[in-house]
Design an enzyme around this catalytic site. Structure first.
Site, PDB file in Angstrom:
ATOM      1  N   ASP A 497       0.928  -1.246   0.007  1.00  0.00           N
ATOM      2  CA  ASP A 497      -0.038   0.133   0.106  1.00  0.00           C
ATOM      3  C   ASP A 497       0.858   1.406  -0.084  1.00  0.00           C
ATOM      4  OD1 ASP A 497      -2.187   1.529  -0.148  1.00  0.00           O
ATOM      5  OD2 ASP A 497      -2.574   1.626   2.055  1.00  0.00           O
ATOM      6  N   LYS A 499       1.963   4.951  -0.987  1.00  0.00           N
ATOM      7  CA  LYS A 499       1.548   6.011  -1.722  1.00  0.00           C
ATOM      8  C   LYS A 499       1.873   7.094  -0.879  1.00  0.00           C
ATOM      9  CE  LYS A 499      -2.846   4.926   0.601  1.00  0.00           C
ATOM     10  NZ  LYS A 499      -4.344   4.784   0.618  1.00  0.00           N
ATOM     11  N   ASN A 502       0.842   7.248   3.045  1.00  0.00           N
ATOM     12  CA  ASN A 502       1.504   6.471   4.003  1.00  0.00           C
ATOM     13  C   ASN A 502       2.889   6.328   4.317  1.00  0.00           C
ATOM     14  OD1 ASN A 502      -0.968   5.210   4.462  1.00  0.00           O
ATOM     15  ND2 ASN A 502      -0.542   3.563   2.712  1.00  0.00           N
ATOM     16  N   ASP A 515       1.294   2.417   8.406  1.00  0.00           N
ATOM     17  CA  ASP A 515       0.175   1.900   7.886  1.00  0.00           C
ATOM     18  C   ASP A 515       0.535   0.628   7.220  1.00  0.00           C
ATOM     19  OD1 ASP A 515      -2.561   0.928   7.396  1.00  0.00           O
ATOM     20  OD2 ASP A 515      -2.910   2.769   6.841  1.00  0.00           O
ATOM     21  N   THR A 534      -4.198   0.656  -3.186  1.00  0.00           N
ATOM     22  CA  THR A 534      -5.108   1.720  -3.802  1.00  0.00           C
ATOM     23  C   THR A 534      -4.762   1.781  -5.124  1.00  0.00           C
ATOM     24  OG1 THR A 534      -4.211   3.127  -1.727  1.00  0.00           O
ATOM     25  CG2 THR A 534      -5.031   4.276  -3.589  1.00  0.00           C
TER      26      THR A 534
END
Length: 684
Positions: A497, A499, A502, A515, A534
């Site tokens: 994840d 991005k 995060n 996260d 995402t």
């Protein structure tokens, strides 16, 4: 002569005219670039104001502004785990519904005409056609309602439907069209309403059946390829994870009867395994030109292995004796993969001194209770709950980030396994580029995760405020992620994840991964199948349900680089399905803006290769290939690891309770229903 002169003159005029047009196009392109930049700047300003203006007068305003703020941050998606165990997939009997040849052809044509489903393999499409069952609706019926949760995809055979979104008509659809396809990827709400205009006949398939087909095809093929490879003496001494990567890189090639697969005397760099059919091996007789038959080869046999070592003059002919399918690997792919996975047993991260320090730390935190903390301020809000800055009552200079998760929400969204995995992975992660989790608590309504406080703010906020980053700034943050990934991957952990949302800066300005809800320990040479991530950052193999591994993280690293350099990700559509279709078209279809340097573009494209086994970071030198890339030339990796390198942005943090680098959030009013601890063990 006069005619020739006239022609030359006319040609000269045309060339001049084209030159002027080119100059005009250049001017217009420049103007367009400037306008794009202005739009981006204004958009950033708008986002900035939206997220910080909070009229204190009305609660309703506060709520709507908060929703706006949430909308600008991207929500990650996670499918519920498949109900099937991977080992049981071969035993599953798929449903079969008889169809006329015309219906079969219509369904196949509709699938091949669909932007997403046309990417599937023909064998998968065939199974989907067989598994689809008939459904009928009367005139003026609702097939799909916007906002409802769906799990079916449809192909229309007969009739007409109207598609509307928020009451606005989008289009009408007739036979041989696919609709509702997002629902077969994961549990999602429908993005539009589909209403019948006439009586309609449809064919449907549900998510469980579709995913079984997708997973099974990949697994059966992979297992078969592994068996082939294990029978080849050259490969017998290789570890399982290397064989697994070789199996991923094998390509199927088809030959017709009588076709030369290998020609004697030719140069070659390719190795072949026969998976279907028979071939004849012949050799030219030096005295006469007639070829002499040496032997026949069939399924499971191989030839051309010397080409992998570099001896590339073919010593015989290999000719297809019927329709033949070969699994093929070339010398370059072979050399990239053989050489061992990078630092698989890398334990160099934790020395004896560090171990003692962590044990003392554990002893300190295990004695603490929830009542030992004061809440100072809110650092972030999400669908899961909130993150608060908390202070130790007995020692006010000690502050932490407390992630507070609603148990009811976790149970409702079936995320218990993800949360347990997040706790396990974060507690064991001792890296300067990963936010530390010190301990967890729980009460009747919430789960609490006590973490290291990083008060430099979210990278997402800084990117939003600045619009985009310089090459050198992007290089620093990308390097921080490379270090975090190197650590996780050496432990067989996939992150899934990445991005800007995060990545969080500590008080020095170093970026850390936060996260770990989608992180998973998969080991080496293994894959996992849950759809999560995402939308703009998801790798193609996740979308196509082919199974994914750490190479999906390197794909997302390329996307992050692009977003940090430009302010927006390369693949993005008005809804998730359109985004996925753009991703499946590939990075080569994306026009890179001029501000991305040649070396940066080269690295992004090498990270975002469609085939996971060709991605930089996933080859035999592992992460070293990224660190040695031209874009990182001269970068001080040692200084980064030791923390002596000066970050490009140094946040202003005045004290351990300074939350000024975070957006402001309203206080929580909602009181979640009490929980009976269902679905939770006592040791969280």
């Amino acid at each position: 002569m006069g005619t020739l002169r006239d022609l030359q003159y006319a040609l000269q005029e045309k060339i001049e005219e084209l030159r002027q047009r080119d100059a005009l196009i250049d001017e217009l392109e420049l103007e367009l670039d400037q306008k794009d930049e202005l739009i981006q700047k204004l958009q950033n300003e708008l986002d900035k104001y939206r997220s910080v203006i909070r009229p204190a007068t009305q609660q309703v305003h506060t709520q709507s502004v908060l929703q706006e703020h949430q909308r600008t941050k991207r929500q990650a998606i996670s499918a519920e785990p498949t109900a099937l165990d991977i080992q049981d997939l071969n035993q599953v009997t798929l449903p079969f519904y008889p169809k006329s040849p015309q219906s079969k052809e219509l369904i196949k044509e509709a699938i091949l005409d669909n932007d997403f489903m046309k990417n599937l393999e023909l064998s998968q499409i065939q199974e989907i056609v067989d598994c689809m069952y008939p459904v009928e609706y009367d005139k003026e019926s609702c097939i799909i309602k916007e906002g409802d949760v769906g799990s079916l995809v449809y192909v229309m055979e007969d009739g007409k439907v109207e598609v509307t979104k928020e009451g606005m008509k989008l289009c009408t659809m007739g036979p041989a069209k696919v609709f509702g396809e997002l629902a077969i990827l994961y549990n999602c709400t429908r993005t539009a309403t589909v209403q019948t205009l006439t009586n309609v006949k449809l064919w449907a398939i549900d998510r469980q059946c579709f995913q079984t087909i997708m997973m099974r095809t990949g697994l059966i093929k992979h297992a078969e390829y592994m068996e082939f490879l294990k029978s080849v003496p050259t490969f017998q001494g290789l570890p399982e994870e290397i064989l697994s990567k070789l199996a991923d890189v094998l390509e199927e090639t088809h030959y017709s009867d009588g076709e030369y697969i290998v020609r004697q005397g030719a140069r070659g760099d390719t190795f072949f395994i026969i998976s279907k059919g028979k071939v004849n091996v012949t050799q030219e007789d030096s005295r006469s030109d007639t070829p002499v038959y040496l032997r026949g080869l069939g399924r499971g046999d191989w030839f051309g292995e010397k080409a992998l070592q570099g001896e590339d003059i073919r010593t015989a002919n290999v000719i297809a004796a019927e329709a033949v399918t070969c699994l093929v690997i070339d010398r370059d792919s072979f050399k990239h993969l053989i050489g061992g996975l990078e630092d698989v047993s890398n334990k160099g991260y934790e020395d004896v001194g560090a171990k003692a320090r962590y044990e003392a730390e554990n002893a300190f935190f295990s004695s603490l209770k929830l009542v030992d903390f004061n809440i100072i301020d809110t650092l972030g809000v999400g669908g899961f709950g909130r993150v608060e800055l908390v202070q130790l009552k007995s020692e006010e200079t000690k502050t932490f980030a407390m992630k507070i998760l609603k148990k009811r929400h976790i149970v409702d969204t079936r995320q218990q396994e993800h949360i347990r995995s997040e706790k396990q992975i974060m507690q064991e992660a001792h890296s300067d580029f990963i936010v530390r989790l010190y301990r967890t608590f729980k009460d009747s309504k919430y789960l609490y995760m006590l973490m290291e406080a990083c008060l430099g703010g979210e990278l997402w906020t800084i990117l939003r405020d600045r619009g985009s980053f310089e090459d050198s700034t992007t290089r620093f943050y990308t390097a921080c992620v490379v270090e975090a990934f190197s650590y996780l991957h050496s432990k067989g952990i996939i992150y899934r994840d990445l991005k800007p949302e995060n990545l969080i800066l500590d008080h020095r300005g170093y970026a850390k991964l936060v996260d770990f809800g989608f992180a998973k320990k998969i080991g080496f040479g293994k894959k996992t199948w849950t759809f999560c991530g995402t939308p703009e950052y998801v790798a193609p193999e996740i979308i196509l349900n082919k199974g994914h591994d750490i190479s999906a993280d390197y794909w997302s690293l390329g996307i992050l680089m692009y977003e940090l350099l430009t302010g927006s990700p390369p693949f993005s559509g008005p809804d998730p399905m359109k985004t996925y279709n753009i991703i499946l078209r590939g990075i080569d279809m994306i026009e890179f803006p001029k501000k991305i340097t040649k070396n940066a573009a080269n690295l992004i494209k090498k990270l975002c290769r469609d085939n996971p086994s060709e991605r930089l970071g996933n080859l035999k030198n592992g992460v070293k290939d990224i660190q040695k890339h031209k874009w990182f030339e001269g970068f001080n990796w040692e200084g980064l690891r030791k923390g002596t390198l000066t970050p490009p942005i140094i946040p202003d943090v005045s004290s351990p309770t300074d939350t000024s680098n975070f957006d402001s959030f309203p206080e929580e009013n909602e009181d979640p229903p009490p929980d009976d601890n269902s679905g939770w063990d006592t040791d969280f």
